[in-house]
Design an enzyme around this catalytic site. Structure first.
Site, PDB file in Angstrom:
ATOM      1  N   LYS A  98      -1.183  -1.378  -0.356  1.00 44.34           N
ATOM      2  CA  LYS A  98      -0.132  -0.756  -2.133  1.00 44.34           C
ATOM      3  C   LYS A  98       0.344  -1.792  -2.687  1.00 44.34           C
ATOM      4  O   LYS A  98       0.948  -2.332  -4.166  1.00 44.34           O
ATOM      5  CB  LYS A  98       0.726   0.328  -0.910  1.00 44.34           C
ATOM      6  CG  LYS A  98       0.419   1.384  -0.573  1.00 44.34           C
ATOM      7  CD  LYS A  98      -0.089   2.529  -2.471  1.00 44.34           C
ATOM      8  CE  LYS A  98       0.390   3.751  -2.026  1.00 44.34           C
ATOM      9  NZ  LYS A  98      -0.441   4.931  -2.708  1.00 44.34           N
ATOM     10  N   GLU A 120       8.273   5.954  -6.963  1.00 47.15           N
ATOM     11  CA  GLU A 120       8.649   7.520  -6.020  1.00 47.15           C
ATOM     12  C   GLU A 120       7.486   6.701  -4.587  1.00 47.15           C
ATOM     13  O   GLU A 120       6.923   5.869  -4.583  1.00 47.15           O
ATOM     14  CB  GLU A 120       7.709   8.649  -6.823  1.00 47.15           C
ATOM     15  CG  GLU A 120       5.901   8.715  -6.482  1.00 47.15           C
ATOM     16  CD  GLU A 120       6.098   7.247  -7.220  1.00 47.15           C
ATOM     17  OE1 GLU A 120       5.771   6.891  -7.783  1.00 47.15           O
ATOM     18  OE2 GLU A 120       3.890   6.608  -6.465  1.00 47.15           O
ATOM     19  N   SER A 387      -6.385   0.578   5.167  1.00 44.61           N
ATOM     20  CA  SER A 387      -5.878   0.449   3.771  1.00 44.61           C
ATOM     21  C   SER A 387      -4.746   0.382   4.420  1.00 44.61           C
ATOM     22  O   SER A 387      -4.020  -0.323   3.569  1.00 44.61           O
ATOM     23  CB  SER A 387      -5.834   1.940   3.047  1.00 44.61           C
ATOM     24  OG  SER A 387      -5.265   3.458   3.996  1.00 44.61           O
TER      25      SER A 387
END
Lengths: 405, 268
Positions: A98, A120, A387
């Protein structure tokens, strides 16, 4: 080496943000000028040498890139079949892919003179990555998070607050990621002048799906070189989990033109597609419009969005990035699903065999890679995007084992 | 002439401004909606704006979000809402009815089927909050032949270029959102609204309705001096919510505010 087929993937999206019939801009009028302003700034700075140099330096020195590609030898032996390689996005600062995107968008926010950041979050990884860059740049930060997710990801909530972000619980609708996105949109429309909305996935109105993808393609660009260097070939298959789909598109995109590379996106099958309790719009949903773009959605016959279910908060989302919808329709990528139970088993397998504790989201990709490997030859290669790491999921997994931490 | 055009033409002759109340269809239960529509007309409403409930109302504040949730508990679908308009039309052939909501229910029904069913039922206009004109070509092609007016929003952030674009796509009237924000949350800044509305009038002959932040008869009166229509939503839905458990009191409470607004507007 396989060469590109006839589709021009680099031409997508078109100037209004369409990937075939998907994508576009579906927002209230108040946001239209802000999106146009964002699009202009984004197009300008992605050509700006000073901006790109700053981004590269941050990715290297702050995020810790490049992340390694690792040959998971014991995991491969366990599966029996293809060799499984892992792209180690779990080793990034803040523990997941991210941050690649939040570093980029925060630099853009700064260039645009915005002083307030909103985001969010579902699992909290994007929220943490946003709070992190906001702290570093001295920007005010507000993160919207469904109250259901707050309960199951309390460690990340605490991290965000420690980083100086305000975490706002969202009590509307299903109280998960989609509702957090609604609330962030409501904040943005109210505070449009000074606020930059950092969307964490490849969904939302144009230019977000393209912009987030472009910030995340560092994953695939690095991996393409690394795997070629280590093995002398391109992978035979790519595997990544898909919620909104940002880690997946980040890995897939630089390989789209390589016709010999099979591509698999793994959605959250929850308790099983047949039960209806899942979060797999590409496998079992239909086309619709939500959160600013046209894409595949989990919805009922009347066009109402239905509740999703996944053990992993980061995949618990009823939509998916429009580029994935398009890649599915044209057949360039296959979208499959893995159940909660299969993902958990893969979580434990990777932990035991390799000493790597994966995020529950990424465990879906591992589970599918293990299935895929069986039917492949030992000289074939599967590249999985790992990830994120599983630290944030300790409470969830412990609770399933009947342990209270 | 469409019912909406006819309504504005008639009001202009009378030198009056349109009063457009919004309620969410099916809130707090579906049986109440049609009688409430008639009661609002009786109280002085000129056009009825009927909210189509949606699970993810991104542009709405908590009041209208909860109205959607109450309506969805009864399973109120777009088809049901169209059915309510058909029943309303049996007793009121004249008052224009506008559906307001989000694109997805219309998209999933299919534009052509929606246009056909809605026209058949007597729906006069459609406002889909999350559909800017740039993405509206297909829907406009479906609505046009059926005589349904596409209503679009304009906002304080709309540039002159966008005002032209929106007005080119719209018919019936345009809906000016008086402030940046979500429904029910903003306070009216009448000076800014007046400036922006006069800017819009330079671009289009369409009537300009003003909504967001109109809570009191005084607000309605102030807006009536700058716009062609006063649109009031959250202030009414709040009354519906407060009486959700005593549904027989809802129509009187809603009409009380509308009568006061109508009266204040007609004083100018």
């Amino acid at each position: 080496m396989p060469t590109s087929n006839q589709t021009d993937f680099s031409g997508m999206p078109d100037e209004r943000g369409h990937f075939g019939p998907y994508g576009g801009i579906f927002v209230a009028e108040t946001l239209m000028e802000a999106l146009a302003e964002l699009r202009k700034a984004y197009e300008r700075y992605m050509q700006d040498a000073a901006f790109l140099a700053e981004l590269d330096a941050d990715l290297a020195n702050y995020v810790g890139r490049p992340s390694p590609v690792y040959f998971a030898e014991r995991l491969s032996r366990e599966a029996g079949g293809a060799r499984i390689y892992l792209k180690r996005e779990d080793l990034n600062h803040t523990g997941a892919h991210k941050v690649n995107n939040t570093v980029g968008q925060a630099l853009l926010a700064k260039r645009m003179g915005k002083t307030r950041i909103i985001a969010e979050t579902g699992a909290g990884q994007h929220g943490v990555a946003t709070a992190t860059v906001a702290a570093r740049l001295g920007l005010e930060c507000v993160v919207y998070m469904g109250s259901v997710d707050i309960a199951r990801q309390s460690a990340n909530v605490y991290r965000m607050r420690m980083l100086g972000a305000e975490v706002v619980p969202v009590e509307s609708g299903s109280k998960t990621l989609k509702d957090a996105l609604n609330e962030a949109m409501r904040d943005w429309v109210t505070n449009i002048d000074d606020t930059f909305y950092i969307i964490g996935t490849v969904a939302g109105p144009h230019p977000y799906p393209a912009m987030v993808r472009d910030f995340q393609t560092i994953i695939g660009r690095e991996a393409r070189e690394q795997i070629a260097q280590q093995t002398g070939q391109l992978p035979d298959a790519l595997v990544a989990c898909v919620g909104g789909g940002s880690n997946a598109i980040g890995l897939f995109y630089p390989f789209l033109g390589d016709a010999g590379v099979a591509i698999y996106g793994v959605e959250a099958g929850g308790e099983g597609i047949e039960t209806g309790r899942h979060a797999a719009p590409l496998c079992a949903g239909g086309s619709g419009v939500l959160h600013g773009n046209r894409t595949y959605l989990m919805q009922d016959a009347n066009g109402q969005i239905i509740e999703t279910h996944s053990i992993s908060a980061g995949l618990d989302y009823p939509g998916v990035g429009p580029e994935h919808a398009w890649l599915k329709d044209i057949g360039r990528a296959a979208y499959v699903s893995v159940t909660d139970e299969e993902a958990l088993e893969a979580f434990h397998t990777l932990t035991h065999k390799e000493g790597i504790i994966p995020a529950l989201e990424s465990s879906h990709a591992i589970a599918y890679a293990l299935k895929l490997a069986v039917d492949m030859a030992p000289d074939q290669i599967i590249l999985v995007n790992l990830s994120g790491r599983g630290d944030k999921d300790m409470h969830t997994v412990a609770a399933l084992d009947g342990i209270t931490l | 002439m469409s019912r909406i055009n006819g309504c504005f033409a008639q009001l202009e002759q009378q030198n009056r401004v349109a009063l457009i109340p919004f309620v969410t269809a099916g809130d707090p239960n579906p049986d109440l909606t049609v009688p409430l529509m008639h009661a609002m007309v009786e109280a002085g409403a000129n056009i009825i704006e009927l909210g189509v409930p949606f699970s993810d109302p991104m542009a709405d504040g908590p009041v209208i979000q909860r109205a959607s949730e109450r309506a969805l508990k009864h399973g109120t679908s777009l088809r049901d809402v169209i059915g309510m308009v058909a029943r309303f039309r049996q007793d009121d052939p004249n008052t224009p009815v506008l559906l307001m909501g989000y694109l997805n229910p219309v998209e999933v029904m299919g534009y052509a089927l929606f246009a056909e069913m809605a026209a058949e039922a007597g729906v006069d206009g459609l406002l889909t909050v999350d559909l800017p004109p740039e993405e509206a070509d297909d829907l406009l092609r479906a609505l046009g032949p059926k005589g349904i007016d596409p209503i679009f929003l304009l906002a304080p952030t709309s540039s002159e270029r966008r005002i032209r674009l929106v007005c080119d796509a719209a018919s019936g009237f345009v809906y000016y959102v008086s402030a940046k924000g979500i429904t029910g949350s903003v306070n009216l800044a009448i000076g800014e609204v007046a400036d922006k509305v006069s800017g819009i009038r330079k671009v289009t002959p369409l009537p300009v309705g003003v909504g967001f932040g109109i809570k009191t008869p005084e607000n309605a009166q102030a807006v009536a001096q700058v716009g062609d229509a006063v649109i009031v939503g959250s202030a009414l839905v709040k009354r519906v919510e407060a009486l959700a458990e005593r549904p027989e009191e809802i129509a009187p409470a809603v009409t009380e505010l509308l009568v006061a607004m109508r009266h204040a507007m007609d004083l100018i």
